[in-house]
Design a protein around this motif. Structure first.
Motif, PDB file in Angstrom:
ATOM      1  N   THR A  92       0.675  -1.159   0.094  1.00  0.00           N
ATOM      2  CA  THR A  92      -0.169   0.001  -0.022  1.00  0.00           C
ATOM      3  C   THR A  92       0.751   1.210   0.014  1.00  0.00           C
ATOM      4  O   THR A  92       0.565   2.347   0.202  1.00  0.00           O
ATOM      5  CB  THR A  92      -0.873  -0.107   1.227  1.00  0.00           C
ATOM      6  N   ALA A  93       2.180   1.279  -0.299  1.00  0.00           N
ATOM      7  CA  ALA A  93       3.190   2.243  -0.185  1.00  0.00           C
ATOM      8  C   ALA A  93       2.646   3.155  -1.638  1.00  0.00           C
ATOM      9  O   ALA A  93       2.584   2.611  -2.542  1.00  0.00           O
ATOM     10  CB  ALA A  93       4.426   1.749  -0.191  1.00  0.00           C
ATOM     11  N   VAL A  94       2.680   4.514  -1.287  1.00  0.00           N
ATOM     12  CA  VAL A  94       2.722   5.388  -2.448  1.00  0.00           C
ATOM     13  C   VAL A  94       3.862   6.248  -2.162  1.00  0.00           C
ATOM     14  O   VAL A  94       4.217   6.680  -1.118  1.00  0.00           O
ATOM     15  CB  VAL A  94       1.514   6.143  -2.456  1.00  0.00           C
ATOM     16  N   LEU A  95       4.604   6.479  -3.346  1.00  0.00           N
ATOM     17  CA  LEU A  95       5.862   7.284  -3.352  1.00  0.00           C
ATOM     18  C   LEU A  95       5.593   8.661  -3.944  1.00  0.00           C
ATOM     19  O   LEU A  95       5.479   8.690  -5.008  1.00  0.00           O
ATOM     20  CB  LEU A  95       6.951   6.361  -3.938  1.00  0.00           C
ATOM     21  N   LEU A  96       6.081   9.692  -3.333  1.00  0.00           N
ATOM     22  CA  LEU A  96       6.008  11.163  -3.962  1.00  0.00           C
ATOM     23  C   LEU A  96       7.202  11.457  -4.337  1.00  0.00           C
ATOM     24  O   LEU A  96       8.298  11.228  -3.296  1.00  0.00           O
ATOM     25  CB  LEU A  96       5.275  12.025  -2.922  1.00  0.00           C
ATOM     26  N   VAL A  97       7.705  11.605  -5.459  1.00  0.00           N
ATOM     27  CA  VAL A  97       8.817  12.035  -6.159  1.00  0.00           C
ATOM     28  C   VAL A  97       8.701  13.731  -6.176  1.00  0.00           C
ATOM     29  O   VAL A  97       8.023  13.800  -7.536  1.00  0.00           O
ATOM     30  CB  VAL A  97       9.516  11.305  -7.275  1.00  0.00           C
ATOM     31  N   SER A  98       9.054  14.674  -5.631  1.00  0.00           N
ATOM     32  CA  SER A  98       9.104  15.909  -5.766  1.00  0.00           C
ATOM     33  C   SER A  98       9.993  16.712  -5.327  1.00  0.00           C
ATOM     34  O   SER A  98      10.308  16.489  -4.040  1.00  0.00           O
ATOM     35  CB  SER A  98       7.516  16.227  -5.372  1.00  0.00           C
ATOM     36  N   ALA A  99      10.254  17.848  -5.991  1.00  0.00           N
ATOM     37  CA  ALA A  99      11.370  18.640  -5.397  1.00  0.00           C
ATOM     38  C   ALA A  99      10.561  19.783  -4.644  1.00  0.00           C
ATOM     39  O   ALA A  99      11.362  20.720  -4.147  1.00  0.00           O
ATOM     40  CB  ALA A  99      12.477  19.244  -6.399  1.00  0.00           C
ATOM     41  N   ASP A 100       9.358  19.840  -4.835  1.00  0.00           N
ATOM     42  CA  ASP A 100       8.627  21.062  -4.178  1.00  0.00           C
ATOM     43  C   ASP A 100       8.064  20.865  -2.547  1.00  0.00           C
ATOM     44  O   ASP A 100       7.492  19.628  -2.219  1.00  0.00           O
ATOM     45  CB  ASP A 100       7.271  21.202  -5.223  1.00  0.00           C
ATOM     46  N   ALA A 101       8.621  21.373  -1.922  1.00  0.00           N
ATOM     47  CA  ALA A 101       8.458  21.261  -0.373  1.00  0.00           C
ATOM     48  C   ALA A 101       7.025  21.468  -0.124  1.00  0.00           C
ATOM     49  O   ALA A 101       6.157  20.790   0.925  1.00  0.00           O
ATOM     50  CB  ALA A 101       8.912  22.505   0.450  1.00  0.00           C
ATOM     51  N   LEU A 147       2.548   6.867   2.794  1.00  0.00           N
ATOM     52  CA  LEU A 147       3.090   7.871   1.904  1.00  0.00           C
ATOM     53  C   LEU A 147       4.634   7.812   2.300  1.00  0.00           C
ATOM     54  O   LEU A 147       4.916   8.050   3.317  1.00  0.00           O
ATOM     55  CB  LEU A 147       2.483   9.158   2.021  1.00  0.00           C
ATOM     56  N   GLN A 148       5.508   7.658   0.935  1.00  0.00           N
ATOM     57  CA  GLN A 148       6.776   7.716   1.385  1.00  0.00           C
ATOM     58  C   GLN A 148       7.436   8.961   0.325  1.00  0.00           C
ATOM     59  O   GLN A 148       6.532   9.407  -0.467  1.00  0.00           O
ATOM     60  CB  GLN A 148       7.627   6.674   0.710  1.00  0.00           C
ATOM     61  N   GLY A 149       8.720   9.594   0.752  1.00  0.00           N
ATOM     62  CA  GLY A 149       8.820  10.808  -0.271  1.00  0.00           C
ATOM     63  C   GLY A 149      10.276  10.660  -0.700  1.00  0.00           C
ATOM     64  O   GLY A 149      11.020  10.053  -0.037  1.00  0.00           O
ATOM     65  N   ALA A 150      10.668  11.288  -1.961  1.00  0.00           N
ATOM     66  CA  ALA A 150      11.750  11.328  -2.171  1.00  0.00           C
ATOM     67  C   ALA A 150      11.816  12.813  -2.900  1.00  0.00           C
ATOM     68  O   ALA A 150      10.902  13.083  -3.410  1.00  0.00           O
ATOM     69  CB  ALA A 150      12.330  10.282  -3.421  1.00  0.00           C
ATOM     70  N   ARG A 203      11.652  -3.303  -4.340  1.00  0.00           N
ATOM     71  CA  ARG A 203      11.387  -3.997  -5.443  1.00  0.00           C
ATOM     72  C   ARG A 203       9.794  -4.644  -5.452  1.00  0.00           C
ATOM     73  O   ARG A 203       9.755  -5.594  -4.612  1.00  0.00           O
ATOM     74  CB  ARG A 203      12.126  -5.012  -6.061  1.00  0.00           C
ATOM     75  N   GLY A 204       8.728  -4.268  -6.164  1.00  0.00           N
ATOM     76  CA  GLY A 204       7.364  -4.730  -6.048  1.00  0.00           C
ATOM     77  C   GLY A 204       6.702  -4.163  -5.074  1.00  0.00           C
ATOM     78  O   GLY A 204       5.397  -4.789  -4.925  1.00  0.00           O
ATOM     79  N   GLN A 205       7.209  -3.451  -4.074  1.00  0.00           N
ATOM     80  CA  GLN A 205       6.373  -3.028  -2.785  1.00  0.00           C
ATOM     81  C   GLN A 205       5.929  -1.650  -3.028  1.00  0.00           C
ATOM     82  O   GLN A 205       5.400  -1.111  -1.972  1.00  0.00           O
ATOM     83  CB  GLN A 205       7.318  -3.236  -1.568  1.00  0.00           C
ATOM     84  N   ILE A 206       6.191  -0.944  -4.183  1.00  0.00           N
ATOM     85  CA  ILE A 206       5.671   0.650  -3.981  1.00  0.00           C
ATOM     86  C   ILE A 206       4.812   0.355  -5.451  1.00  0.00           C
ATOM     87  O   ILE A 206       5.432   0.513  -6.624  1.00  0.00           O
ATOM     88  CB  ILE A 206       6.778   1.545  -4.506  1.00  0.00           C
ATOM     89  N   PRO A 207       3.627   0.135  -5.170  1.00  0.00           N
ATOM     90  CA  PRO A 207       2.759   0.268  -6.542  1.00  0.00           C
ATOM     91  C   PRO A 207       2.435   1.359  -7.200  1.00  0.00           C
ATOM     92  O   PRO A 207       2.105   1.411  -8.197  1.00  0.00           O
ATOM     93  CB  PRO A 207       1.461  -0.601  -5.972  1.00  0.00           C
ATOM     94  N   VAL A 208       2.519   2.450  -6.491  1.00  0.00           N
ATOM     95  CA  VAL A 208       2.007   3.920  -7.058  1.00  0.00           C
ATOM     96  C   VAL A 208       3.151   4.778  -6.836  1.00  0.00           C
ATOM     97  O   VAL A 208       3.746   5.097  -5.600  1.00  0.00           O
ATOM     98  CB  VAL A 208       0.654   4.243  -6.461  1.00  0.00           C
ATOM     99  N   VAL A 209       3.521   5.733  -7.961  1.00  0.00           N
ATOM    100  CA  VAL A 209       4.422   6.621  -7.786  1.00  0.00           C
ATOM    101  C   VAL A 209       3.676   8.040  -8.255  1.00  0.00           C
ATOM    102  O   VAL A 209       3.157   7.711  -9.346  1.00  0.00           O
ATOM    103  CB  VAL A 209       5.791   6.294  -8.419  1.00  0.00           C
ATOM    104  N   ILE A 210       3.858   8.897  -7.342  1.00  0.00           N
ATOM    105  CA  ILE A 210       3.164  10.348  -7.667  1.00  0.00           C
ATOM    106  C   ILE A 210       4.636  11.105  -7.893  1.00  0.00           C
ATOM    107  O   ILE A 210       5.322  11.285  -7.173  1.00  0.00           O
ATOM    108  CB  ILE A 210       2.433  10.921  -6.823  1.00  0.00           C
ATOM    109  N   CYS A 211       4.624  11.520  -9.177  1.00  0.00           N
ATOM    110  CA  CYS A 211       5.879  12.330  -9.679  1.00  0.00           C
ATOM    111  C   CYS A 211       5.396  13.861 -10.176  1.00  0.00           C
ATOM    112  O   CYS A 211       4.757  13.780 -11.131  1.00  0.00           O
ATOM    113  CB  CYS A 211       6.624  11.203 -10.658  1.00  0.00           C
TER     114      CYS A 211
END
Length: 174
Positions: free
Chosen positions: A15-24, A41-44, A58-66
């Motif tokens: 159920t992890a969702v990764l946010l990849v954004s440089a915007d605070a 939610l996890q962040g990068a 690997r295979g544990q982050i089904p959704v990435v918001i970039c």
């Protein structure tokens, strides 16, 4: 991730969702939207760090918001990397200044959807995330190849080294 309890436990879908954004602002706003939801939610902050997290899990982050653009690339870079993965996350592109052309490009190149930010609409974020997760969960997964047996493995090894290839009927049995 495994559910705890009985010996009959089965793997729970990630159920992890990764946010990849440089915007605070994105990193400040989205945790509040996901609080109380089934998503973790996890962040990068860069595409490089996002890809490291995805590869490590690997295979544990089904959704990435970039975010549409990043200091070291953009959403297309992540999408190209996803194409090399056996289990590809669903990519949602976020942009503060989206138009129809960007939306068409996002869908045409294979991302899941486009989210408008500044500010994000909580219901829309959760709806699109759930749809992306459902698409990821329904996607076909690679299966294990049938065992080829020791003779066939030796023959393939010999062929790779340029030696003559030997085959026998037993090489193809499972």
């Amino acid at each position: 991730m495994l559910s705890t309890g009985s010996a009959d436990s089965v793997a729970a879908p990630p159920t992890a969702v990764l946010l990849v954004s440089a915007d605070a602002e994105d990193h400040a706003e989205l945790p509040g939207i996901f609080r109380g939801s089934p998503w973790e939610l996890q962040g990068a902050w860069t595409s490089r760090d996002g890809l490291k997290l995805i590869r490590r899990n690997r295979g544990q982050i089904p959704v990435v918001i970039c975010a549409h653009s990043l200091p070291d690339g953009d959403w297309k870079l992540l999408l190209a990397e996803f194409d090399t993965m056996a289990v590809r996350p669903s990519l949602i592109v976020s942009s503060r200044l989206a138009d129809d052309r960007l939306w068409v490009e996002v869908l045409h190149l294979g991302a899941f959807d486009l989210l408008l930010g500044a500010p994000f609409e909580p219901e829309e974020v959760l709806r699109v995330t759930e749809s992306a997760w459902l698409a990821w969960n329904r996607a076909p997964r690679p299966t294990a190849l049938p065992r080829i047996g020791p003779e066939r493995a030796r023959s393939l090894g010999a062929a790779a080294q340029g030696r003559p290839l030997r085959t026998a009927a037993s090489d193809f049995s499972t």
